[in-house]
Write a protein that holds these residues in place. Structure first.
Motif, PDB file in Angstrom:
ATOM      1  N   GLY B  59       5.547   8.900  -3.603  1.00 60.13           N
ATOM      2  CA  GLY B  59       6.347   7.704  -3.772  1.00 60.13           C
ATOM      3  C   GLY B  59       7.303   7.824  -4.933  1.00 60.13           C
ATOM      4  O   GLY B  59       7.667   8.913  -5.357  1.00 60.13           O
ATOM      5  N   SER B  60       7.650   6.659  -5.455  1.00 59.54           N
ATOM      6  CA  SER B  60       8.640   6.586  -6.532  1.00 59.54           C
ATOM      7  C   SER B  60       8.041   7.052  -7.854  1.00 59.54           C
ATOM      8  O   SER B  60       6.832   6.994  -8.062  1.00 59.54           O
ATOM      9  N   TYR B  61       8.915   7.472  -8.749  1.00 57.60           N
ATOM     10  CA  TYR B  61       8.576   7.786 -10.143  1.00 57.60           C
ATOM     11  C   TYR B  61       7.507   8.863 -10.282  1.00 57.60           C
ATOM     12  O   TYR B  61       6.777   8.888 -11.274  1.00 57.60           O
ATOM     13  N   GLY B  62       7.394   9.746  -9.306  1.00 57.95           N
ATOM     14  CA  GLY B  62       6.439  10.843  -9.385  1.00 57.95           C
ATOM     15  C   GLY B  62       5.019  10.486  -9.013  1.00 57.95           C
ATOM     16  O   GLY B  62       4.111  11.313  -9.181  1.00 57.95           O
ATOM     17  N   PHE B  63       4.794   9.285  -8.503  1.00 56.80           N
ATOM     18  CA  PHE B  63       3.456   8.877  -8.086  1.00 56.80           C
ATOM     19  C   PHE B  63       3.142   9.391  -6.688  1.00 56.80           C
ATOM     20  O   PHE B  63       4.032   9.571  -5.856  1.00 56.80           O
ATOM     21  N   GLU B  64       1.865   9.587  -6.450  1.00 55.75           N
ATOM     22  CA  GLU B  64       1.370   9.924  -5.132  1.00 55.75           C
ATOM     23  C   GLU B  64       0.025   9.247  -4.931  1.00 55.75           C
ATOM     24  O   GLU B  64      -0.594   8.778  -5.901  1.00 55.75           O
ATOM     25  N   ALA B  65      -0.398   9.174  -3.687  1.00 58.07           N
ATOM     26  CA  ALA B  65      -1.685   8.554  -3.398  1.00 58.07           C
ATOM     27  C   ALA B  65      -2.326   9.296  -2.237  1.00 58.07           C
ATOM     28  O   ALA B  65      -1.631   9.786  -1.333  1.00 58.07           O
ATOM     29  N   GLU B  66      -3.635   9.361  -2.279  1.00 59.06           N
ATOM     30  CA  GLU B  66      -4.364  10.080  -1.238  1.00 59.06           C
ATOM     31  C   GLU B  66      -5.231   9.120  -0.435  1.00 59.06           C
ATOM     32  O   GLU B  66      -6.089   8.425  -0.997  1.00 59.06           O
ATOM     33  N   PHE B  67      -4.986   9.097   0.852  1.00 59.68           N
ATOM     34  CA  PHE B  67      -5.771   8.285   1.774  1.00 59.68           C
ATOM     35  C   PHE B  67      -7.022   9.062   2.152  1.00 59.68           C
ATOM     36  O   PHE B  67      -6.939  10.210   2.602  1.00 59.68           O
ATOM     37  N   ASN B  68      -8.179   8.437   1.980  1.00 56.88           N
ATOM     38  CA  ASN B  68      -9.443   9.061   2.354  1.00 56.88           C
ATOM     39  C   ASN B  68     -10.197   8.095   3.247  1.00 56.88           C
ATOM     40  O   ASN B  68     -10.763   7.101   2.771  1.00 56.88           O
ATOM     41  N   LYS B  69     -10.180   8.385   4.541  1.00 56.54           N
ATOM     42  CA  LYS B  69     -10.757   7.437   5.502  1.00 56.54           C
ATOM     43  C   LYS B  69     -12.272   7.332   5.346  1.00 56.54           C
ATOM     44  O   LYS B  69     -12.827   6.240   5.442  1.00 56.54           O
ATOM     45  N   SER B  70     -12.934   8.444   5.107  1.00 54.22           N
ATOM     46  CA  SER B  70     -14.397   8.411   5.026  1.00 54.22           C
ATOM     47  C   SER B  70     -14.877   7.616   3.813  1.00 54.22           C
ATOM     48  O   SER B  70     -15.931   6.982   3.851  1.00 54.22           O
ATOM     49  N   GLN B  71     -14.105   7.662   2.740  1.00 56.89           N
ATOM     50  CA  GLN B  71     -14.466   6.907   1.531  1.00 56.89           C
ATOM     51  C   GLN B  71     -13.712   5.584   1.443  1.00 56.89           C
ATOM     52  O   GLN B  71     -13.881   4.862   0.450  1.00 56.89           O
ATOM     53  N   THR B  72     -12.926   5.270   2.432  1.00 64.68           N
ATOM     54  CA  THR B  72     -12.080   4.050   2.460  1.00 64.68           C
ATOM     55  C   THR B  72     -11.396   3.854   1.112  1.00 64.68           C
ATOM     56  O   THR B  72     -11.447   2.781   0.502  1.00 64.68           O
ATOM     57  N   SER B  73     -10.757   4.923   0.658  1.00 63.99           N
ATOM     58  CA  SER B  73     -10.091   4.855  -0.642  1.00 63.99           C
ATOM     59  C   SER B  73      -8.628   5.235  -0.521  1.00 63.99           C
ATOM     60  O   SER B  73      -8.205   5.919   0.425  1.00 63.99           O
ATOM     61  N   PHE B  74      -7.868   4.789  -1.488  1.00 67.45           N
ATOM     62  CA  PHE B  74      -6.431   5.083  -1.543  1.00 67.45           C
ATOM     63  C   PHE B  74      -6.045   5.101  -3.021  1.00 67.45           C
ATOM     64  O   PHE B  74      -5.353   4.225  -3.518  1.00 67.45           O
ATOM     65  N   HIS B  75      -6.489   6.123  -3.723  1.00 65.20           N
ATOM     66  CA  HIS B  75      -6.274   6.215  -5.164  1.00 65.20           C
ATOM     67  C   HIS B  75      -4.849   6.653  -5.492  1.00 65.20           C
ATOM     68  O   HIS B  75      -4.314   7.566  -4.862  1.00 65.20           O
ATOM     69  N   LEU B  76      -4.298   6.033  -6.491  1.00 59.76           N
ATOM     70  CA  LEU B  76      -2.947   6.352  -6.968  1.00 59.76           C
ATOM     71  C   LEU B  76      -3.049   7.401  -8.072  1.00 59.76           C
ATOM     72  O   LEU B  76      -3.911   7.284  -8.957  1.00 59.76           O
ATOM     73  N   LYS B  77      -2.145   8.383  -8.026  1.00 59.59           N
ATOM     74  CA  LYS B  77      -2.226   9.462  -8.999  1.00 59.59           C
ATOM     75  C   LYS B  77      -0.844   9.847  -9.505  1.00 59.59           C
ATOM     76  O   LYS B  77       0.152   9.702  -8.797  1.00 59.59           O
ATOM     77  N   LYS B  78      -0.838  10.345 -10.730  1.00 58.49           N
ATOM     78  CA  LYS B  78       0.367  10.964 -11.279  1.00 58.49           C
ATOM     79  C   LYS B  78      -0.088  12.119 -12.148  1.00 58.49           C
ATOM     80  O   LYS B  78      -0.934  11.940 -13.015  1.00 58.49           O
ATOM     81  N   PRO B  79       0.430  13.308 -11.918  1.00 53.88           N
ATOM     82  CA  PRO B  79      -0.056  14.491 -12.631  1.00 53.88           C
ATOM     83  C   PRO B  79       0.152  14.438 -14.142  1.00 53.88           C
ATOM     84  O   PRO B  79      -0.681  14.924 -14.905  1.00 53.88           O
ATOM     85  N   SER B  80       1.258  13.818 -14.569  1.00 50.29           N
ATOM     86  CA  SER B  80       1.571  13.794 -15.997  1.00 50.29           C
ATOM     87  C   SER B  80       2.164  12.429 -16.336  1.00 50.29           C
ATOM     88  O   SER B  80       3.319  12.150 -16.007  1.00 50.29           O
ATOM     89  N   ALA B  81       1.369  11.591 -16.988  1.00 51.46           N
ATOM     90  CA  ALA B  81       1.792  10.209 -17.228  1.00 51.46           C
ATOM     91  C   ALA B  81       2.824  10.123 -18.348  1.00 51.46           C
ATOM     92  O   ALA B  81       2.828  10.923 -19.291  1.00 51.46           O
ATOM     93  N   LEU B  82       3.686   9.100 -18.215  1.00 49.00           N
ATOM     94  CA  LEU B  82       4.688   8.799 -19.238  1.00 49.00           C
ATOM     95  C   LEU B  82       4.388   7.435 -19.856  1.00 49.00           C
ATOM     96  O   LEU B  82       3.791   6.566 -19.205  1.00 49.00           O
ATOM     97  N   VAL B  83       4.846   7.239 -21.090  1.00 52.29           N
ATOM     98  CA  VAL B  83       4.669   5.929 -21.732  1.00 52.29           C
ATOM     99  C   VAL B  83       5.277   4.825 -20.872  1.00 52.29           C
ATOM    100  O   VAL B  83       4.747   3.721 -20.773  1.00 52.29           O
ATOM    101  N   SER B  84       6.380   5.146 -20.207  1.00 50.39           N
ATOM    102  CA  SER B  84       7.074   4.156 -19.375  1.00 50.39           C
ATOM    103  C   SER B  84       6.303   3.798 -18.117  1.00 50.39           C
ATOM    104  O   SER B  84       6.685   2.858 -17.399  1.00 50.39           O
ATOM    105  N   ASP B  85       5.215   4.502 -17.827  1.00 51.23           N
ATOM    106  CA  ASP B  85       4.361   4.143 -16.681  1.00 51.23           C
ATOM    107  C   ASP B  85       3.415   2.989 -17.019  1.00 51.23           C
ATOM    108  O   ASP B  85       2.706   2.491 -16.140  1.00 51.23           O
ATOM    109  N   SER B  86       3.391   2.583 -18.260  1.00 52.38           N
ATOM    110  CA  SER B  86       2.530   1.464 -18.662  1.00 52.38           C
ATOM    111  C   SER B  86       2.967   0.201 -17.932  1.00 52.38           C
ATOM    112  O   SER B  86       4.116  -0.242 -18.063  1.00 52.38           O
ATOM    113  N   ALA B  87       2.063  -0.355 -17.143  1.00 47.98           N
ATOM    114  CA  ALA B  87       2.393  -1.505 -16.287  1.00 47.98           C
ATOM    115  C   ALA B  87       1.115  -1.961 -15.595  1.00 47.98           C
ATOM    116  O   ALA B  87       0.041  -1.413 -15.803  1.00 47.98           O
TER     117      ALA B  87
END
Lengths: 115, 113
Positions: B59-87
């Motif tokens: 997605g936007s701003y370098g974010f990605e998310a992984e859909f895991n059907k067996s765990q019913t999860s959709f965690h948001l991830k960013k490999p290297s966080a920035l101060v501007s990601d604070s939100a």
């Protein structure tokens, strides 16, 4: 990027008074929504609107609430007789598509304080 | 009924470190999953969505998310966080037959310099 605009940004009212929250959705969008967020709680769905009628509403959206698209550009939420528990941030949203993978565009919200 | 859970109220990371914001969902049919971000005094902004296909969505701003059907999860991830990601980050789910989005309670992310 086009934006959804909401006015006013803050509204203070006395309990029992009527308030109208205004929204201008993105111009080519056809589906419109109101959500609200009570401080510290989840963002909650209130109502969706399409083709000049309500398509879905939540239990929160009782007879005190109404929505209207009076002039083809504005989309309003009216609370007829406000209660203390109506104090919340109200977000308007619009989308090109209904349901499914339709991305919602949100306004910056109206903070309603009922005294 | 559809619902979303974000188990962490707050996530704190140092700038440059990986960032993960957790989300699990419950829906009767196939889910449409979304992440939104809210900066101070702004509305919710769309980050990314999962509809079908590849389980890893970008997605936007370098974010990605992984859909895991067996765990019913959709965690948001960013490999290297920035101060501007604070939100404030919200996960949301929509059932295929529904108009409305159901949001989680939100996770406040603070990235320290």
């Amino acid at each position: 990027e086009p934006e959804v605009t909401q006015t006013p940004s803050h509204q203070v009212t006395q309990m029992g008074q009527e308030v109208i929250l205004r929204c201008v959705p993105i111009s080519n969008h056809l589906y419109f929504y109101w959500y609200r967020q009570i401080l510290g709680q989840k963002v909650e769905f209130l109502v969706s609107f399409y083709n000049n009628e309500i398509s879905e509403k939540s239990e929160i959206f009782d007879d005190q609430f109404s929505v209207e698209r009076p002039d083809g550009s504005n989309f309003t939420l009216k609370i007829r007789s406000t209660k203390l528990e109506d104090s919340a941030m109200y977000f308007c949203a619009s989308s090109e598509e209904a349901g499914g993978d339709g991305k919602l565009f949100f306004g910056s919200g109206t903070q309603l304080s009922v005294l | 009924a559809q619902s979303v859970a974000q188990p962490e109220d707050q996530v704190n990371v140092a700038e440059g470190n990986p960032l993960t914001v957790k989300c699990t969902y419950s829906v009767s049919g196939n889910p449409y999953l979304f992440w939104y971000v809210q900066y101070p005094n702004r509305g919710l902004q769309f980050l990314l969505k999962y509809i079908t296909g590849d389980n890893l969505v970008k997605g936007s701003y370098g974010f990605e998310a992984e859909f895991n059907k067996s765990q019913t999860s959709f965690h948001l991830k960013k490999p290297s966080a920035l101060v501007s990601d604070s939100a404030l980050y919200f996960c949301a789910v929509r059932d295929i037959s529904d108009y409305k989005l159901s949001f989680g309670a939100g996770t406040t992310v603070t990235v320290r310099a």
